[in-house]
Design a protein around this motif. Structure first.
Motif, PDB file in Angstrom:
ATOM      1  N   VAL A  41       0.847  -1.200   0.000  1.00  0.00           N
ATOM      2  CA  VAL A  41       0.000   0.000   0.000  1.00  0.00           C
ATOM      3  C   VAL A  41       0.878   1.244   0.000  1.00  0.00           C
ATOM      4  O   VAL A  41       0.662   2.182  -0.777  1.00  0.00           O
ATOM      5  N   TYR A  42       1.891   1.259   0.862  1.00  0.00           N
ATOM      6  CA  TYR A  42       2.804   2.399   0.924  1.00  0.00           C
ATOM      7  C   TYR A  42       3.499   2.610  -0.420  1.00  0.00           C
ATOM      8  O   TYR A  42       3.598   3.734  -0.911  1.00  0.00           O
ATOM      9  N   ARG A  43       3.952   1.532  -1.017  1.00  0.00           N
ATOM     10  CA  ARG A  43       4.655   1.612  -2.308  1.00  0.00           C
ATOM     11  C   ARG A  43       3.746   2.199  -3.385  1.00  0.00           C
ATOM     12  O   ARG A  43       4.162   3.072  -4.142  1.00  0.00           O
ATOM     13  N   GLU A  44       2.501   1.737  -3.442  1.00  0.00           N
ATOM     14  CA  GLU A  44       1.551   2.270  -4.424  1.00  0.00           C
ATOM     15  C   GLU A  44       1.270   3.746  -4.179  1.00  0.00           C
ATOM     16  O   GLU A  44       1.146   4.526  -5.131  1.00  0.00           O
ATOM     17  N   GLN A  45       1.180   4.145  -2.920  1.00  0.00           N
ATOM     18  CA  GLN A  45       0.978   5.563  -2.597  1.00  0.00           C
ATOM     19  C   GLN A  45       2.149   6.404  -3.099  1.00  0.00           C
ATOM     20  O   GLN A  45       1.955   7.499  -3.633  1.00  0.00           O
ATOM     21  N   GLN A  46       3.353   5.892  -2.939  1.00  0.00           N
ATOM     22  CA  GLN A  46       4.527   6.626  -3.398  1.00  0.00           C
ATOM     23  C   GLN A  46       4.569   6.709  -4.923  1.00  0.00           C
ATOM     24  O   GLN A  46       4.925   7.756  -5.488  1.00  0.00           O
ATOM     25  N   PHE A  47       4.186   5.624  -5.615  1.00  0.00           N
ATOM     26  CA  PHE A  47       4.120   5.663  -7.074  1.00  0.00           C
ATOM     27  C   PHE A  47       3.083   6.677  -7.541  1.00  0.00           C
ATOM     28  O   PHE A  47       3.293   7.396  -8.524  1.00  0.00           O
TER      29      PHE A  47
END
Length: 72
Positions: A41-47
């Motif tokens: 989830v964090y990774r997708e938010q950063q993308f």
């Protein structure tokens, strides 16, 4: 330094947790300071943040036009 020479080292949750725990012990953080989180989830938010920044900074209509028509 780890991430700069081993591609994908932080893609595995237990590796990332181990490195973070080691750093926290070294920096004298309490053991319970490392809270569980959903890395994906964090990774997708950063993308999404990166994509939004690019959309604001680039001439997207021109890019789409070049994709459709090609460079003449």
């Amino acid at each position: 330094v780890y991430g700069s020479y081993i591609h994908g080292i932080f893609d595995t949750q237990h590796v990332m947790d181990g490195l973070l725990r080691s750093l926290m012990i070294h920096k004298v953080f309490p053991p319970d300071a490392l809270q569980a989180h959903d890395r994906n989830v964090y990774r997708e938010q950063q993308f999404e943040k990166l994509a939004q920044c690019l959309r604001q900074s680039l001439q997207m209509q021109k890019i789409y036009q070049l994709i459709e028509e090609g460079i003449v």
